[in-house]
Design a protein around this motif. Structure first.
Motif, mmCIF file in Angstrom:
data_model
loop_
_atom_site.group_PDB
_atom_site.id
_atom_site.type_symbol
_atom_site.label_atom_id
_atom_site.label_comp_id
_atom_site.label_asym_id
_atom_site.label_seq_id
_atom_site.Cartn_x
_atom_site.Cartn_y
_atom_site.Cartn_z
ATOM 1 N N LEU A 1 2.679 3.403 -6.992
ATOM 2 C CA LEU A 1 2.441 4.693 -6.338
ATOM 3 C C LEU A 1 1.457 4.544 -5.179
ATOM 4 C CD1 LEU A 1 2.279 7.002 -9.475
ATOM 5 C CD2 LEU A 1 3.887 7.235 -7.568
ATOM 6 N N ARG A 2 0.427 3.720 -5.396
ATOM 7 C CA ARG A 2 -0.544 3.506 -4.302
ATOM 8 C C ARG A 2 0.148 2.915 -3.078
ATOM 9 N NH1 ARG A 2 -6.490 1.924 -6.361
ATOM 10 N NH2 ARG A 2 -6.324 2.663 -8.491
ATOM 11 N N GLU A 3 1.041 1.967 -3.337
ATOM 12 C CA GLU A 3 1.749 1.314 -2.236
ATOM 13 C C GLU A 3 2.597 2.349 -1.470
ATOM 14 O OE1 GLU A 3 1.283 -1.532 -1.002
ATOM 15 O OE2 GLU A 3 2.878 -1.207 0.492
ATOM 16 N N ARG B 1 1.950 4.543 2.743
ATOM 17 C CA ARG B 1 2.870 4.798 3.855
ATOM 18 C C ARG B 1 2.893 6.262 4.270
ATOM 19 N NH1 ARG B 1 7.175 2.347 0.713
ATOM 20 N NH2 ARG B 1 6.171 0.383 0.187
ATOM 21 N N VAL B 2 2.647 7.175 3.337
ATOM 22 C CA VAL B 2 2.893 8.597 3.651
ATOM 23 C C VAL B 2 1.680 9.518 3.483
ATOM 24 C CG1 VAL B 2 5.384 8.541 3.219
ATOM 25 C CG2 VAL B 2 3.813 8.904 1.298
ATOM 26 N N ILE B 3 0.567 8.972 2.982
ATOM 27 C CA ILE B 3 -0.639 9.793 2.799
ATOM 28 C C ILE B 3 -1.785 9.106 3.546
ATOM 29 C CG2 ILE B 3 -2.332 10.627 1.086
ATOM 30 C CD1 ILE B 3 0.022 10.813 -0.916
ATOM 31 N N PRO B 4 -2.455 9.832 4.440
ATOM 32 C CA PRO B 4 -3.518 9.183 5.229
ATOM 33 C C PRO B 4 -4.536 8.472 4.337
ATOM 34 C CG PRO B 4 -3.084 11.385 6.057
ATOM 35 C CD PRO B 4 -2.291 11.247 4.775
#
Ligand code: PMP
Length: 409
Positions: free
Chosen positions: A9-11, A15-18
């Motif tokens: 999830l972190r990975e 990509r999509v959460i600052p």
């Protein structure tokens, strides 16, 4: 933690959460074994996305006052959800919740409902300025009042003009308060203050009653507005405003967190003399009138009263405190353990940069206890003796680990 669901999830988040995550919920502020993502909460227990279970001593940073999934709160929310939540106009729950808050909190003659604590504190400042026609607000240095430009601890993107009308004083320090009042001159709109000093990473300090009285007197003599930021402490220390036991009534108070056991409601409560000013401002939001969180808030406040919740939290907090203080003593480790029992904070006196506290938190987590290394903790009504005993079994291991790594002292 390669190969875990959390790592995956972190990975994806990168990509999509600052920054992969923002604000104080960033797992990067914790030791590396802490999860970034949680999946379940029940009572005083939480589970992460990889199935690890922890006794929770953070309670969602305060909202969880009765325990996760409290049956009465969940039933009230579910019943309301079957009717409606977000609509063109509020439901009857809004009036019922405002009535309940006015009934329970001494100084309150009216309630203005919002979503986040920041909405509440910011709206309090707006009301104070509308009422007085003045601009300067006094703030205790280091106090957290939310994440709007006037108060966020991060300065990126904040303009000097966002804070131009603030002056600062030191909590519990009469001389610095007087200096700030003098500086404000005849432009003092109000003073915002938390019920006790709970700055991040510092020993907590209860308010000196003489200091609270002076704040009240200053506001009275200057016709300024005393704002109590009860977002973190409200409904944890007292059933009513946190300064009711001192006999000091603010003119406005800001509420959030424990008001609704994790549902999204905050509130501004005020005295009669500020009703017109509160009517005159424009402060609102698309979701501020949602009925489900209001139904949850009504059930939460009633349950805190019916279950004698404040006493239950105090008892759990006392048990935790005596256990931790004894464990530190038995391991020859010097700590300071400060704040009300329900909202403790402790640190190692020998720490210079939270290195012992980070290790303590890391080991506690590995032993099934989720604590924060530099923010005050919270207990809830669901922290039974058995849960506290489980937490203390984890902290016992953590104290031994700190002693093994850093030695005594
Ligand atoms: N005031 C205080 C004292 C708080 O502790 C917080 C939240 N930690 C806030 C205001 C802001 O509340 P929110 O995060 O809900 O905007």
């Amino acid at each position: 933690m390669a190969g875990t669901s959390d790592a995956a999830l972190r990975e994806r988040a990168r990509r999509v959460i600052p920054g992969g995550m923002y604000g104080h919920q960033r797992a990067g502020l914790f030791p590396e074994n802490f999860p970034q993502y949680l999946s379940h909460g029940e009572g005083a227990l939480i589970r992460d996305v990889d199935g690890r279970e922890f006794v929770d001593l953070l309670c969602g940073y305060g909202p969880i006052v009765l325990g996760y999934q409290h049956p009465g709160v969940e039933a009230a929310a579910a019943a309301q959800r079957r009717q409606a939540d977000c609509q063109n106009a509020p439901s009857a729950r809004m009036v019922e919740l405002a009535e309940l808050l006015v009934d329970v909190v001494d100084h309150a003659d009216w309630a203005y409902l919002a979503k986040n604590g920041t909405d509440a504190t910011t709206t309090c400042l707006t009301i104070a300025r509308a009422a007085t026609g003045r601009s300067v607000v006094l703030v205790a240095r280091g106090s957290y009042h939310g994440a709007a430009p006037w108060c966020t601890p991060g300065l990126a993107g904040v303009l000097p003009s966002d804070r131009a009308a603030l002056r600062y004083f030191e909590y519990n320090d009469h001389a610095s308060l007087r200096a700030a009042v003098d500086e404000a001159g005849d432009d003092l709109a109000g003073i915002i203050v938390t019920p006790f000093k709970h700055n991040d990473g510092e020993d907590q300090e209860l308010v000196d009653p003489a200091f609270a009285r002076e704040l009240r007197q200053v506001c009275d003599s200057r016709n300024a507005v005393l704002i109590l930021d009860d977002v973190r402490c409200g409904f944890r220390l007292n059933f009513g405003g946190s300064w009711e036991s001192l006999g000091i009534q603010p003119d406005l108070s800001a509420w959030g967190k424990a008001v609704s056991n994790g549902y999204t409601v905050s509130a501004i409560l005020g005295i009669e003399a500020l009703r017109d000013a509160a009517t005159s401002i424009f402060s609102t939001g698309t979701y501020w009138f949602a009925a489900v969180p209001m139904a949850a808030a009504i059930a939460t406040i009633n349950a805190i009263r019916d279950e004698d919740g404040i006493a239950a939290m105090e008892r759990a907090g006392e048990l935790l405190r005596s256990g931790i203080v004894e464990q530190a003593r038995a391991n020859d480790l010097a700590i300071s353990y400060t704040g009300p029992a329900q909202m403790p904070y402790f640190r190692f006196l020998a720490d210079t940069d939270f290195e012992r506290m980070m290790h303590f938190s890391r080991v506690a987590l590995d032993h099934g206890v989720y604590i924060h290394p530099r923010h005050n903790w919270f207990v809830s009504v669901a922290h039974t003796d058995e849960i506290v005993a489980r937490a203390l079994a984890g902290t016992e291991a953590a104290f031994r680990a700190v002693r093994d790594r850093f030695g005594d002292g």
